[in-house]
Write an enzyme that holds these catalytic residues in place. Structure first.
Site, PDB file in Angstrom:
ATOM      1  N   GLU A  53      45.644  97.758 -22.721  1.00 27.92           N
ATOM      2  CA  GLU A  53      45.052  96.499 -21.552  1.00 27.92           C
ATOM      3  C   GLU A  53      45.984  95.405 -21.850  1.00 27.92           C
ATOM      4  O   GLU A  53      46.543  94.872 -20.913  1.00 27.92           O
ATOM      5  CB  GLU A  53      43.679  96.403 -21.517  1.00 27.92           C
ATOM      6  N   HIS A  81      49.617  95.731 -21.297  1.00 28.54           N
ATOM      7  CA  HIS A  81      49.874  95.854 -19.810  1.00 28.54           C
ATOM      8  C   HIS A  81      50.186  94.504 -19.265  1.00 28.54           C
ATOM      9  O   HIS A  81      51.118  94.227 -18.392  1.00 28.54           O
ATOM     10  CB  HIS A  81      48.922  97.035 -19.143  1.00 28.54           C
ATOM     11  N   HIS A 120      45.828  97.393  -6.254  1.00 23.45           N
ATOM     12  CA  HIS A 120      46.885  96.936  -7.418  1.00 23.45           C
ATOM     13  C   HIS A 120      47.617  97.910  -7.343  1.00 23.45           C
ATOM     14  O   HIS A 120      49.167  97.484  -7.825  1.00 23.45           O
ATOM     15  CB  HIS A 120      45.946  96.755  -8.595  1.00 23.45           C
ATOM     16  N   HIS A 129      44.018 114.868  -0.416  1.00 17.95           N
ATOM     17  CA  HIS A 129      45.273 114.577  -1.112  1.00 17.95           C
ATOM     18  C   HIS A 129      46.281 115.647  -1.304  1.00 17.95           C
ATOM     19  O   HIS A 129      47.527 115.805  -1.021  1.00 17.95           O
ATOM     20  CB  HIS A 129      44.856 114.067  -2.607  1.00 17.95           C
ATOM     21  N   HIS A 150      53.446 111.946 -12.975  1.00 14.61           N
ATOM     22  CA  HIS A 150      53.433 112.021 -11.618  1.00 14.61           C
ATOM     23  C   HIS A 150      53.433 110.683 -10.683  1.00 14.61           C
ATOM     24  O   HIS A 150      53.831 110.548  -9.617  1.00 14.61           O
ATOM     25  CB  HIS A 150      51.833 112.870 -11.367  1.00 14.61           C
TER      26      HIS A 150
END
Length: 326
Positions: free
Chosen positions: A72, A75, A134, A244, A304
């Site tokens: 975290e 990032h 986000h 999806h 992906h």
């Protein structure tokens, strides 16, 4: 111009931040640090005995998990560096007389909003609508940086390719369809619905009778101490997943149709764009199928996300080339 070189590097770095964000989210490290911008009140992950004592006093309901916490924080560090790069681009654009002004200002505003979304992701405990926003913000930043690069280094397509320009409406439709698919992917991920269906081609069991669209796509999911690992029931997550997956078929069909038509264009640039588009669509479909068959392996799931970002970039480029003034 110096802007071009900085923009190239910023584009690559933005993709790295997107991939890092996906890796953090898919590793269930989004709440590795329960506060923001630090980690348990520190600029780095606490590991000393006196630091851990402070954590125990101020965050009694949490236990420091170093691996997740470092994911975290790294990032956040790279996102902060990206923010500085975006503002450097803004300064160069404002100094250079011929450079665009409005677009870099908007991009700078977007990176500030992205930082706010990053904060809310933590403080609102992974609320799906915030997490998805986000993600979409990162993809939007990636696309706008490419658009700024193309505007600072004008695209040249030799000759007036009348055939290619007739494809502009189809290209715009493809872009809109792809954006919807990316939003659906973000909603699937943020609601932990990626493994709601584990069979192909659609879903196991009597899935048609269990579709709950109203619940599946409501941004309001009530009040919960945390949204980590999702709060929706199986039928609702299955609805998100199926939507999806079905929209992916529509998206792939439209993009492949556009790519095939681009292969007939006079312009070498547009023909090459067609080949790249086919390659990216096939790769993205293969990655999506692999996620289901192999039960969401981390590397493929992150890839992906990266494939979606590159597909979006490709469609932005194609639309810019076809819609720009001759």
């Amino acid at each position: 111009m110096k802007i071009n070189y900085l923009l190239k590097f910023t584009l690559v770095f933005t993709l790295m931040v997107i991939l890092m964000g996906a890796y953090t989210r898919l590793s269930d490290a989004g709440l590795g640090c329960p506060d923001w911008p630090g980690c348990y009140g520190h600029l780095t992950v606490p590991n000393e005995s006196h630091e851990l004592a402070k954590v125990e006093a101020h965050f009694p309901e949490h236990t420091v998990e170093p691996e997740k916490a470092w994911l975290e924080m790294i990032h956040r560090y790279v996102a902060g560096i990206l923010g500085l790069m975006v503002f450097a681009v803004l300064v160069l654009c404002l100094k250079h007389r011929e450079a665009p002004k409005k677009l870099p200002i908007f991009i700078a505003a977007l990176i500030i909003f992205q930082a706010a979304l990053g904060m809310w992701t933590v403080t609102m405990k992974l609320m799906p609508i915030i997490v998805m926003s986000h993600l979409i913000g990162g993809f939007s930043l990636f696309s706008l940086l490419l658009l700024l690069y193309l505007r600072t280094k004008p695209l040249r397509i030799p000759g007036g390719d009348i055939y290619a320009r007739k494809l502009a409406p189809l290209a715009m439709a493809g872009l809109v369809v792809l954006i919807i698919q990316i939003v659906l992917g973000g909603w699937t991920s943020s609601n932990y619905a990626a493994l709601a269906c584990t069979s192909l081609p659609i879903c196991e069991g009597n899935w048609v009778d269990n579709l709950r669209f109203a619940d599946a796509f409501s941004p309001f999911q009530g009040h919960h101490p945390s949204f980590e690992f999702g709060v929706l029931d199986y039928a609702t997550r299955m609805t998100i997943h199926v939507t999806h997956r079905l929209w992916a078929v529509v998206t792939a069909a439209i993009l492949i149709l556009l790519a095939i038509k681009l292969l007939k264009a006079q312009s070498t640039v547009m023909r090459q764009s067609g080949y790249v588009l086919i390659l990216l669509v096939v790769l993205q479909v293969a990655l999506g199928i692999s996620n289901v068959v192999m039960h969401l392996p981390l590397g493929i799931a992150v890839s992906h996300n990266g494939g979606a970002a590159l597909l979006l970039l490709s469609m932005v480029f194609i639309n810019y080339a076809l819609w720009r003034k001759a």
